[in-house]
Write a protein that holds these residues in place. Structure first.
Motif, mmCIF file in Angstrom:
data_model
loop_
_atom_site.group_PDB
_atom_site.id
_atom_site.type_symbol
_atom_site.label_atom_id
_atom_site.label_comp_id
_atom_site.label_asym_id
_atom_site.label_seq_id
_atom_site.Cartn_x
_atom_site.Cartn_y
_atom_site.Cartn_z
ATOM 1 N N VAL A 3 0.850 -1.191 0.000
ATOM 2 C CA VAL A 3 0.000 0.000 0.000
ATOM 3 C C VAL A 3 0.885 1.240 0.000
ATOM 4 O O VAL A 3 2.075 1.167 0.322
ATOM 5 N N ILE A 4 0.306 2.359 -0.328
ATOM 6 C CA ILE A 4 1.052 3.614 -0.353
ATOM 7 C C ILE A 4 1.252 4.119 1.068
ATOM 8 O O ILE A 4 0.275 4.276 1.822
ATOM 9 N N ASP A 5 2.490 4.324 1.456
ATOM 10 C CA ASP A 5 2.820 4.854 2.786
ATOM 11 C C ASP A 5 2.064 4.113 3.875
ATOM 12 O O ASP A 5 1.389 4.706 4.723
ATOM 13 N N GLY A 6 2.213 2.789 3.873
ATOM 14 C CA GLY A 6 1.486 1.974 4.834
ATOM 15 C C GLY A 6 1.762 2.325 6.278
ATOM 16 O O GLY A 6 0.910 2.130 7.150
ATOM 17 N N PHE A 7 2.941 2.860 6.559
ATOM 18 C CA PHE A 7 3.284 3.230 7.932
ATOM 19 C C PHE A 7 2.350 4.295 8.486
ATOM 20 O O PHE A 7 2.169 4.393 9.706
ATOM 21 N N ARG A 8 1.723 5.083 7.630
ATOM 22 C CA ARG A 8 0.796 6.112 8.104
ATOM 23 C C ARG A 8 -0.440 5.477 8.743
ATOM 24 O O ARG A 8 -1.011 6.023 9.696
ATOM 25 N N TYR A 9 -0.865 4.311 8.231
ATOM 26 C CA TYR A 9 -1.994 3.617 8.842
ATOM 27 C C TYR A 9 -1.648 3.095 10.237
ATOM 28 O O TYR A 9 -2.521 2.846 11.045
ATOM 29 N N PHE A 10 -0.357 2.927 10.489
ATOM 30 C CA PHE A 10 0.107 2.490 11.806
ATOM 31 C C PHE A 10 0.307 3.672 12.756
ATOM 32 O O PHE A 10 0.708 3.492 13.897
ATOM 33 N N GLY A 11 0.018 4.886 12.274
ATOM 34 C CA GLY A 11 0.099 6.067 13.126
ATOM 35 C C GLY A 11 1.413 6.808 13.083
ATOM 36 O O GLY A 11 1.660 7.664 13.939
ATOM 37 N N TYR A 12 2.266 6.523 12.070
ATOM 38 C CA TYR A 12 3.575 7.165 12.008
ATOM 39 C C TYR A 12 3.659 8.110 10.826
ATOM 40 O O TYR A 12 3.367 7.721 9.695
ATOM 41 N N GLU A 13 4.049 9.340 11.106
ATOM 42 C CA GLU A 13 4.261 10.349 10.081
ATOM 43 C C GLU A 13 5.680 10.874 10.215
ATOM 44 O O GLU A 13 6.129 11.191 11.323
ATOM 45 N N PRO A 14 6.419 10.986 9.123
ATOM 46 C CA PRO A 14 7.757 11.571 9.236
ATOM 47 C C PRO A 14 7.669 12.991 9.785
ATOM 48 O O PRO A 14 6.869 13.802 9.305
ATOM 49 N N PRO A 15 8.458 13.324 10.807
ATOM 50 C CA PRO A 15 8.473 14.694 11.329
ATOM 51 C C PRO A 15 8.906 15.687 10.248
ATOM 52 O O PRO A 15 9.510 15.314 9.232
ATOM 53 N N GLU A 16 8.617 16.943 10.464
ATOM 54 C CA GLU A 16 8.987 17.969 9.501
ATOM 55 C C GLU A 16 10.487 17.933 9.251
ATOM 56 O O GLU A 16 11.292 17.847 10.181
ATOM 57 N N GLY A 17 10.860 17.962 8.002
ATOM 58 C CA GLY A 17 12.263 17.928 7.633
ATOM 59 C C GLY A 17 12.820 16.535 7.439
ATOM 60 O O GLY A 17 13.992 16.386 7.090
#
Length: 339
Positions: free
Chosen positions: A117-131
């Motif tokens: 899936v596209i950016d599957g880690f986002r479904y796990f609640g993880y977003e890359p911090p700014e920068g």
């Protein structure tokens, strides 16, 4: 001597021709194959981790079960995608699995590969911090994991806890001494291998490199290993690092082997595109044992590594995969000085 293990992706498909038709089949057969591999004298049972796929995913229940059913074989992953991981929770799970196995856990991790899936880690609640991008986030999660595995206290204790605390700051429990030295990074390039050495992690290199210089796969991978070891020495680490490479090796000694893998006898490296860049894929080794011995004797990366992971076609079932492992251990490894 060379450590020889197997690496299973744990595929399952509800097709009549598959011996692994459900997630339960994949999990239970993985345990059974590890038990059979230990009985054959194989040194390691490693499992791939993929999310949103009909493959093995959550590794720690499986690793703990394998650890409880075996007594000698190393148990590990190749690899866990750190973009998806809470490093503190992961440290607790890893510590538990390592203690159950008696200190046999070899934990392979990485920044991850293209997923279902596209950016599957986002479904796990993880977003890359700014920068940061997703790779930076994986390395940040790894930094935290490595730090807490050291076993030093970092959390302020409650002055009125439910249970008495030891003095000082608290660490995560259960803590498994020595696990920090048994963390491996799955590196797809020479630069990443150098970074791995700087972090004090062992090197895990698969049948895919995310770069291509035009030389054969095994030679490019051997250069990756050489750079890793040079960077390790430059970093001043005191222990001896470990290096694993993965290979698909199928001795053809039966009619079933010939039916399944006879067509792979002329396999060659392949070059393709991964994440917008050129990548080189290693070939499959399949043929009569004498042929494999000749070909593998020329594989510079296998010669340089201390650990060889054999990728197994898990959907062909436990018995057939045990047969493949036995064929390598008995008909190929001794002639190459691995046993």
């Amino acid at each position: 001597m060379k450590n020889i293990g197997f690496l299973s992706f744990g595929h399952w498909t509800p097709w009549p021709q598959s011996q692994t038709r459900s997630a339960a089949d994949a999990l239970l057969q993985s345990i059974d194959l590890a038990v059979a591999a230990e009985e054959l004298g194989v040194d390691g049972a490693y499992f791939r981790v993929h999310h949103f796929a009909r493959q093995l995913a959550a590794p720690f229940p499986l690793l703990a079960a394998v650890g409880a059913r075996t007594s000698r074989i190393e148990i590990g992953t190749g690899v866990i995608d750190m973009r998806y991981e809470n490093p503190l929770y992961m440290a607790e799970d890893a510590g538990s699995a390592d203690l159950i196995s008696g200190g046999r856990l070899q934990l392979g991790i990485s920044r991850g590969s293209p997923e279902q899936v596209i950016d599957g880690f986002r479904y796990f609640g993880y977003e890359p911090p700014e920068g940061m991008d997703h790779a930076d986030m994986a390395r940040r999660h790894t930094e935290v994991l490595l730090q807490v595995l050291e076993g030093e206290g970092f959390a302020e204790p409650n002055p009125r806890p439910m249970f008495p605390n030891p003095p000082g700051l608290l660490r995560l429990e259960p803590h498994s001494p020595g696990l920090r030295d048994r963390i491996w990074w799955g590196a797809g390039s020479r630069a990443t291998a150098e970074w791995t050495a700087e972090q004090g992690m062992n090197l895990m290199s698969s049948t895919l490199l995310t770069e291509d210089t035009g030389v054969p796969f095994h030679r490019l991978q051997a250069e990756q290993i050489e750079r890793f070891r040079a960077a390790w020495t430059a970093a001043g680490h005191t222990r001896e690092p470990r290096v694993s490479v993965s290979r698909s090796i199928f001795p053809v000694i039966s009619d079933a082997d010939r039916a399944y893998f006879g067509h792979e006898s002329r396999s060659q490296d392949q070059v393709g595109m991964i994440d917008g860049g050129r990548a080189r894929f290693g070939k499959t080794y399949a043929g009569e044992p004498d042929q494999l011995v000749r070909e593998l004797a020329e594989d510079e990366a296998v010669a340089a590594a201390d650990t060889l992971l054999l990728t197994v076609p898990n959907q062909l079932g436990v018995d057939y995969n045990a047969h493949v492992l036995q064929a390598v251990v008995e008909h190929v490894a001794p002639a190459l000085g691995w046993r």
